[in-house]
Structures are given as C-alpha cells and as structure tokens.
Design a protein around this motif. Structure first.
Motif, PDB file in Angstrom:
ATOM      1  N   ASP A  27       0.864  -1.182   0.000  1.00  0.00           N
ATOM      2  CA  ASP A  27       0.000   0.000   0.000  1.00  0.00           C
ATOM      3  C   ASP A  27       0.900   1.232   0.000  1.00  0.00           C
ATOM      4  O   ASP A  27       1.381   1.669   1.042  1.00  0.00           O
ATOM      5  N   HIS A  28       1.179   1.740  -1.197  1.00  0.00           N
ATOM      6  CA  HIS A  28       2.059   2.889  -1.360  1.00  0.00           C
ATOM      7  C   HIS A  28       1.541   3.719  -2.528  1.00  0.00           C
ATOM      8  O   HIS A  28       1.092   3.151  -3.531  1.00  0.00           O
ATOM      9  N   PRO A  29       1.582   5.032  -2.431  1.00  0.00           N
ATOM     10  CA  PRO A  29       1.017   5.870  -3.503  1.00  0.00           C
ATOM     11  C   PRO A  29       1.712   5.734  -4.849  1.00  0.00           C
ATOM     12  O   PRO A  29       1.138   6.082  -5.880  1.00  0.00           O
ATOM     13  N   ASN A  30       2.941   5.234  -4.884  1.00  0.00           N
ATOM     14  CA  ASN A  30       3.671   5.100  -6.143  1.00  0.00           C
ATOM     15  C   ASN A  30       3.677   3.679  -6.699  1.00  0.00           C
ATOM     16  O   ASN A  30       4.399   3.390  -7.650  1.00  0.00           O
ATOM     17  N   ILE A  31       2.891   2.789  -6.098  1.00  0.00           N
ATOM     18  CA  ILE A  31       2.808   1.401  -6.561  1.00  0.00           C
ATOM     19  C   ILE A  31       1.351   1.089  -6.890  1.00  0.00           C
ATOM     20  O   ILE A  31       0.455   1.357  -6.096  1.00  0.00           O
ATOM     21  N   LEU A  32       1.134   0.537  -8.076  1.00  0.00           N
ATOM     22  CA  LEU A  32      -0.210   0.174  -8.507  1.00  0.00           C
ATOM     23  C   LEU A  32      -0.839  -0.792  -7.512  1.00  0.00           C
ATOM     24  O   LEU A  32      -0.234  -1.789  -7.136  1.00  0.00           O
ATOM     25  N   ARG A  33      -2.032  -0.482  -7.075  1.00  0.00           N
ATOM     26  CA  ARG A  33      -2.728  -1.278  -6.061  1.00  0.00           C
ATOM     27  C   ARG A  33      -3.536  -2.392  -6.712  1.00  0.00           C
ATOM     28  O   ARG A  33      -4.284  -2.167  -7.656  1.00  0.00           O
ATOM     29  N   ILE A  34      -3.359  -3.621  -6.218  1.00  0.00           N
ATOM     30  CA  ILE A  34      -4.177  -4.758  -6.643  1.00  0.00           C
ATOM     31  C   ILE A  34      -5.277  -4.917  -5.597  1.00  0.00           C
ATOM     32  O   ILE A  34      -5.003  -5.179  -4.430  1.00  0.00           O
ATOM     33  N   HIS A  35      -6.521  -4.747  -6.028  1.00  0.00           N
ATOM     34  CA  HIS A  35      -7.649  -4.851  -5.098  1.00  0.00           C
ATOM     35  C   HIS A  35      -8.141  -6.287  -4.952  1.00  0.00           C
ATOM     36  O   HIS A  35      -8.519  -6.705  -3.862  1.00  0.00           O
ATOM     37  N   GLU A  36      -8.171  -7.020  -6.045  1.00  0.00           N
ATOM     38  CA  GLU A  36      -8.649  -8.410  -6.033  1.00  0.00           C
ATOM     39  C   GLU A  36      -7.919  -9.205  -7.101  1.00  0.00           C
ATOM     40  O   GLU A  36      -7.417  -8.644  -8.078  1.00  0.00           O
ATOM     41  N   CYS A  37      -7.915 -10.502  -6.917  1.00  0.00           N
ATOM     42  CA  CYS A  37      -7.330 -11.411  -7.895  1.00  0.00           C
ATOM     43  C   CYS A  37      -8.241 -12.635  -7.990  1.00  0.00           C
ATOM     44  O   CYS A  37      -8.612 -13.211  -6.959  1.00  0.00           O
ATOM     45  N   PHE A  38      -8.613 -13.001  -9.206  1.00  0.00           N
ATOM     46  CA  PHE A  38      -9.455 -14.166  -9.457  1.00  0.00           C
ATOM     47  C   PHE A  38      -8.729 -15.075 -10.433  1.00  0.00           C
ATOM     48  O   PHE A  38      -8.145 -14.605 -11.401  1.00  0.00           O
ATOM     49  N   GLU A  39      -8.775 -16.362 -10.179  1.00  0.00           N
ATOM     50  CA  GLU A  39      -8.106 -17.316 -11.057  1.00  0.00           C
ATOM     51  C   GLU A  39      -9.055 -18.448 -11.419  1.00  0.00           C
ATOM     52  O   GLU A  39      -9.757 -18.977 -10.558  1.00  0.00           O
ATOM     53  N   ASP A  40      -9.091 -18.774 -12.695  1.00  0.00           N
ATOM     54  CA  ASP A  40      -9.826 -19.950 -13.145  1.00  0.00           C
ATOM     55  C   ASP A  40      -8.852 -20.820 -13.934  1.00  0.00           C
ATOM     56  O   ASP A  40      -7.649 -20.560 -13.934  1.00  0.00           O
TER      57      ASP A  40
END
Length: 64
Positions: A27-40
């Motif tokens: 969680d850093h303002p200069n790093i793209l945030r991943i909110h969720e991950c789904f895998e099939d």
C-alpha cells in the motif's frame, strides 16, 4: 487486467502468483494497487486501481 495462463510456463505461473501475492499486500502511492485477484483454469484476472494519464513511458521525458 487478464493474464492468460496457457501462455505461461509452469515456473512463470508460479512466479506470477508470488508477485501478485506480494503486490496485493503493498500500500504505497507510487505502486499500482491490486484490489482483487481471481483465477480460473484459463486465466488470472486482476482488479487494479485506476491509473489515468496514459502510459507511464509516454509521460517520461528522459533524454539519454
């Protein structure tokens, strides 16, 4: 973002899962945030923060 698993070798898939796991915890303002991950069975889908303003490389004005 959708990542197709059939394009990845088993070791690449393992590294990708580890990278997603690590990034999801950041969680850093200069790093793209991943909110969720789904895998099939065919793909990995990432729900990412919205980034506006075009591609990063287009915004850089570096002269080498």
């Amino acid at each position: 973002k959708t990542l197709l698993k059939d394009k990845l070798k088993p070791d690449e898939l393992k590294k990708l899962r580890e990278e997603v796991r690590i990034m999801a915890g950041l969680d850093h303002p200069n790093i793209l945030r991943i909110h969720e991950c789904f895998e099939d069975e065919h793909s990995i889908k990432l729900i990412l923060a919205v980034c506006q303003g075009g591609k990063a490389m287009e915004r850089c004005r570096l002269n080498f």
